[in-house]
Design an enzyme around this catalytic site. Structure first.
Site, PDB file in Angstrom:
ATOM      1  N   LYS A   1       1.659  -7.682   2.997  1.00 15.97           N
ATOM      2  CA  LYS A   1       1.089  -8.630   2.031  1.00 15.97           C
ATOM      3  C   LYS A   1       0.828  -7.974   0.684  1.00 15.97           C
ATOM      4  CE  LYS A   1      -2.751  -8.948   5.109  1.00 15.97           C
ATOM      5  NZ  LYS A   1      -3.204  -7.577   5.371  1.00 15.97           N
TER       6      LYS A   1
ATOM      7  N   LYS B   1       8.303  -2.133   6.297  1.00 17.00           N
ATOM      8  CA  LYS B   1       7.729  -3.308   6.952  1.00 17.00           C
ATOM      9  C   LYS B   1       7.312  -4.353   5.915  1.00 17.00           C
ATOM     10  CE  LYS B   1       2.805  -2.650   7.521  1.00 17.00           C
ATOM     11  NZ  LYS B   1       1.675  -3.184   8.184  1.00 17.00           N
TER      12      LYS B   1
ATOM     13  N   LYS C   1      -0.010   5.862   3.858  1.00 19.39           N
ATOM     14  CA  LYS C   1      -0.604   5.048   2.793  1.00 19.39           C
ATOM     15  C   LYS C   1      -0.952   5.878   1.568  1.00 19.39           C
ATOM     16  CE  LYS C   1      -1.914   0.738   4.821  1.00 19.39           C
ATOM     17  NZ  LYS C   1      -2.814  -0.396   4.840  1.00 19.39           N
TER      18      LYS C   1
HETATM   19  N1  AQP Z   1       5.413  -6.527   9.100  1.00 20.65           N
HETATM   20  C1  AQP Z   1       4.653  -6.657  10.173  1.00 20.65           C
HETATM   21  N2  AQP Z   1       5.202  -6.937  11.370  1.00 20.65           N
HETATM   22  C2  AQP Z   1       4.418  -7.076  12.478  1.00 20.65           C
HETATM   23  N3  AQP Z   1       3.074  -6.994  12.459  1.00 20.65           N
HETATM   24  C3  AQP Z   1       2.473  -6.737  11.287  1.00 20.65           C
HETATM   25  N4  AQP Z   1       1.176  -6.589  10.924  1.00 20.65           N
HETATM   26  C4  AQP Z   1       1.116  -6.337   9.606  1.00 20.65           C
HETATM   27  N5  AQP Z   1       2.347  -6.325   9.059  1.00 20.65           N
HETATM   28  C5  AQP Z   1       3.223  -6.564  10.083  1.00 20.65           C
HETATM   29  C6  AQP Z   1       0.042  -6.710  11.840  1.00 20.65           C
HETATM   30  O1  AQP Z   1      -0.927  -7.553  11.234  1.00 20.65           O
HETATM   31  C7  AQP Z   1      -2.234  -7.161  11.661  1.00 20.65           C
HETATM   32  C8  AQP Z   1      -3.192  -7.148  10.508  1.00 20.65           C
HETATM   33  O2  AQP Z   1      -2.777  -6.184   9.602  1.00 20.65           O
HETATM   34  P1  AQP Z   1      -3.760  -5.660   8.486  1.00 20.65           P
HETATM   35  O3  AQP Z   1      -4.022  -6.714   7.506  1.00 20.65           O
HETATM   36  O4  AQP Z   1      -4.985  -5.090   9.109  1.00 20.65           O
HETATM   37  O5  AQP Z   1      -3.040  -4.435   7.826  1.00 20.65           O
HETATM   38  P2  AQP Z   1      -1.562  -3.997   7.733  1.00 20.65           P
HETATM   39  O6  AQP Z   1      -0.990  -3.694   9.075  1.00 20.65           O
HETATM   40  O7  AQP Z   1      -1.531  -2.866   6.735  1.00 20.65           O
HETATM   41  O8  AQP Z   1      -0.847  -5.302   7.167  1.00 20.65           O
HETATM   42  P3  AQP Z   1      -0.158  -5.521   5.762  1.00 20.65           P
HETATM   43  O9  AQP Z   1       0.235  -6.952   5.700  1.00 20.65           O
HETATM   44  O10 AQP Z   1       0.906  -4.492   5.550  1.00 20.65           O
HETATM   45  O11 AQP Z   1      -1.374  -5.300   4.778  1.00 20.65           O
HETATM   46  P4  AQP Z   1      -1.455  -4.323   3.533  1.00 20.65           P
HETATM   47  O12 AQP Z   1      -0.304  -4.716   2.655  1.00 20.65           O
HETATM   48  O13 AQP Z   1      -2.778  -4.609   2.897  1.00 20.65           O
HETATM   49  O14 AQP Z   1      -1.366  -2.905   4.026  1.00 20.65           O
HETATM   50  C9  AQP Z   1      -2.086  -5.809  12.366  1.00 20.65           C
HETATM   51  O15 AQP Z   1      -2.213  -6.014  13.764  1.00 20.65           O
HETATM   52  C10 AQP Z   1      -0.688  -5.366  12.001  1.00 20.65           C
HETATM   53  O16 AQP Z   1      -0.103  -4.556  13.029  1.00 20.65           O
END
Ligand code: AQP
Length: 340
Positions: free
Chosen positions: A203, A200, A117
């Site tokens: 959001k 991946k 990150k």
């Molecule tokens: N692309 C993905 N495929 C499968 N699982 C996913 N998760 C996130 N993206 C994918 C799972 O969603 C849960 C919550 O995630 P989070 O909001 O705590 O943070 P993250 O993993 O960093 O998700 P994002 O969407 O990528 O958020 P940002 O953009 O803010 O960093 C977790 O269980 C994660 O594994």
């Protein structure tokens, strides 16, 4: 106080860093909904984690409410389970500070998510992003939760939380924090970006075309899938033919996860055809799943006060569990308890 030897409480968190995506849904939320049947669950919208990278203050509160609405629309039951925003329960930050003093710099230096990150601009990353794993340990251990549904990317953070629990117990000569078990939910569902099969779906990706948002309408979903990156070859008839074709693998994986079918079965039906027909079938399947969620989210968001009331109740129930556990941790550390 909870007896952690007999109790199996689940903690799960999601960042309100944007609108939840299909990745969040297939990788996390859908599994959480299934867990509710036979577990006591605590679902947390982790806004303290979200501000480890910049969030527009005016948007963060709205995104927190929208995330809660989406979770409820997906089937999270806020009456049977506990749903709340992390910042509304002070125990998370209080315990995280103690854990920052238990964790060793060497442990934090090994965390791969920070490296991913922070990227090349490490010096400019927030200190919060660096100690993110201590806060995640506090999220779980403030409830003596012992089960955490995680994807592969979060396993390292759970090991870190277990190291903290053990070191705390050792340093203060107690058996206070329980060991945590990762709950691996079925085959790894990792949804990738629609623009780049090696990245991946996120959001917070700057490109809205890279993801399906749970609030996208049918036309938007169809357009995003039609424009999704693919290669010029037809779909293979067997999974081995997806080797070296990350975009094709991703679309087949999404179809398989939504239809609850193995990829073999999906390819047996769609293999040999071009992407045009397959994308159309995929868009249809997506809309069938997501349209009711988007409609229910809109309905819930029409009454923000009602969502806030649900979250307030959730926060009170969460604090009733986390406050005494955190107060006991503070007593063990030696803080002067003034009572009152
Ligand atoms: N692309 C993905 N495929 C499968 N699982 C996913 N998760 C996130 N993206 C994918 C799972 O969603 C849960 C919550 O995630 P989070 O909001 O705590 O943070 P993250 O993993 O960093 O998700 P994002 O969407 O990528 O958020 P940002 O953009 O803010 O960093 C977790 O269980 C994660 O594994």
């Amino acid at each position: 106080m909870t007896d952690h030897r007999t109790h199996r409480r689940v903690f799960s968190g999601i960042q309100p860093s944007g609108v939840p995506t299909l990745g969040n849904y297939l990788g996390a939320i859908r599994n959480w909904v299934r867990l509710q049947d036979d577990h006591e669950c605590i679902f947390c919208v982790v806004d303290l984690h979200a501000i480890t990278v910049w969030q527009e203050p005016r948007q963060l509160a709205a995104q927190t409410r929208e995330m809660a609405a989406s979770l409820i629309a997906c089937g999270i039951d806020p009456a049977g389970q506990i749903l709340f925003p992390q910042s509304a329960v002070r125990a998370h930050a209080q315990l995280a500070w103690i854990f920052n003093c238990v964790a060793r710099l060497g442990w934090l230096n090994r965390m791969t998510q920070f490296k991913d990150k922070a990227g090349k601009d490490r010096e400019n990353a927030s200190a919060g992003l660096y100690v993110y794993p201590s806060l995640m340990a506090a999220d779980i251990l403030a409830y003596h939760a012992t089960r955490v549904p995680v994807g592969d990317d979060q396993k390292q953070h759970l090991e870190f939380a277990n190291d903290i629990a053990q070191k705390f117990n050792h340093d203060y000569d107690v058996d206070f924090f329980p060991p945590i078990e990762p709950l691996i939910m079925g085959p790894a569902a990792r949804v990738m970006s629609l623009r780049d099969g090696a990245k991946k779906m996120s959001k917070s990706d700057p490109s809205d075309q890279s993801r399906i948002n749970l609030t996208d309408d049918a036309d938007t979903v169809a357009l995003k899938i039609r424009r999704a990156k693919t290669d010029p070859h037809p779909l293979p008839s067997e999974p081995a033919g997806l080797e070296g074709r990350p975009e094709a693998r991703n679309l087949v994986g999404i179809y398989a996860a939504l239809a609850d079918l193995p990829p073999e079965t999906v390819l047996a039906e769609h293999g040999g055809k071009g992407f045009g027909a397959f994308k159309e079938a995929l868009a249809e399947l997506l809309v069938a799943h997501l349209a009711p969620i988007a409609a229910e989210t809109r309905r819930l968001l029409a009454d923000p006060a009602a969502i806030d009331a649900v979250l307030r109740q959730g926060a009170a129930r969460a604090a009733a569990i986390a406050d005494p556990i955190t107060a006991e941790a503070e007593r063990l550390v030696g803080f002067l308890a003034l009572g009152g």
